[in-house]
Design an enzyme around this catalytic site. Sequence first.
Site, mmCIF file in Angstrom:
data_model
loop_
_atom_site.group_PDB
_atom_site.id
_atom_site.type_symbol
_atom_site.label_atom_id
_atom_site.label_comp_id
_atom_site.label_asym_id
_atom_site.label_seq_id
_atom_site.Cartn_x
_atom_site.Cartn_y
_atom_site.Cartn_z
ATOM 1 N N ASP A 195 0.862 -1.182 0.000
ATOM 2 C CA ASP A 195 0.000 0.000 0.000
ATOM 3 C C ASP A 195 0.900 1.233 0.000
ATOM 4 O O ASP A 195 1.344 1.688 1.048
ATOM 5 C CB ASP A 195 -0.913 -0.005 1.233
ATOM 6 C CG ASP A 195 -1.836 1.199 1.278
ATOM 7 O OD1 ASP A 195 -1.976 1.878 0.235
ATOM 8 O OD2 ASP A 195 -2.414 1.477 2.350
ATOM 9 N N GLU A 196 1.204 1.711 -1.188
ATOM 10 C CA GLU A 196 2.106 2.859 -1.351
ATOM 11 C C GLU A 196 3.416 2.644 -0.578
ATOM 12 O O GLU A 196 3.807 3.447 0.264
ATOM 13 C CB GLU A 196 1.415 4.150 -0.905
ATOM 14 C CG GLU A 196 0.168 4.475 -1.712
ATOM 15 C CD GLU A 196 -0.427 5.819 -1.341
ATOM 16 O OE1 GLU A 196 -0.237 6.261 -0.194
ATOM 17 O OE2 GLU A 196 -1.062 6.442 -2.206
#
Length: 366
Positions: A7-8
Amino acid sequence: MYIVVGDEPFLLRHGQNFHPFVVRAAENVQQALVHAKLSGKMKVVVPCSADTFQNASTLPTKASFRPDVNKTMADLLSFLANSSSPFMVELDPFLSFQHNRNLSLDYFLFQLMSHPVKDGENKYDNYVDASIDALVTSLTKAGFSDMDIIVGRAGWPTDGAMNATPAIAQSFMTGLVNHLAKKSGTPLRPKVPPVEMYLFSLLDEDQRSIASGGYERHHGIFTFDGQAKYYANIGQGPKSLKNAPDVNYLPSKWCVVDNNKDLSNVSSSFSSACANGDCTSLLPGGSCSGLAWPGNVSYAFNNYYQQHDQSEDSCYFNGLGLITTVDPSVDNCLFPLTIHVSAATSLHLTLPVSLLLVLWFCIVCI
């Protein structure tokens, strides 16, 4: 269909904590898909934040991947190319607006501009096209000019900061949807828009990290209880969005500060309530930022009380809390009621319908 890894993970504030693991994890998932004979139906992607590529001048042709991520990015791009997977970027237009005060709000809301941003022969009148072309430039400099792009998130918050309102969020969503419907692509990729773009997001997330700002918890098109905040065309055309029906709330009871008590030491209880609840609506520009003391304390107390299913002891606060049946909401500052736990499942069953509309829009219209 896609399997998302991480996630990022390349957010600047993460440093290089995840760099050694991301590509290897993606490769392992890809190997599993190959063994299961699903690699032709499912692709592995890694959502990358927009700060993965630098663009200090705001001109797309000046962008490039950050030096600290270059080695990992080279490995990731090679993996994506070998597996015929697209590059997924997560856009945060509101954060970019906050950091680029020299760019007007109209630029982010797809409004007509008398002075668009010029980059050589190209002109940019909106943030989304400029961001995509900044990525295109970065991919080109890295040797992957033809790689497909997916935008994993693009949205605007409705609370928790200045300019985070339902009205502005509606303007952004309307502008974005209308822009995507043209399928015009970008100046660097005319007539070739991103393969898919996902609207962010369906619901508010009161536990989401607020490292970037309190607004991060208020990106939902719907509130936590499934009530539409504003009009957005996510596949239903001109019709208004439908609220989740038959929501079963807990009794109409709120926790507020007892004004008849000595409040000289209430600040510690206020801080504790906010630390264990959600006070982002009290932040400057938020929907409840205008509450005078001790109204803001009451808001914090009630948020904590509702998150703990209105248990009596969750409104104690060293004897400073008071349970009331009088709604303390003021104008646009709403003191919420929580959902009955047994009803939460039935509410959630109504939400996939809206989610399917979002996914349908993304796949069909882009």
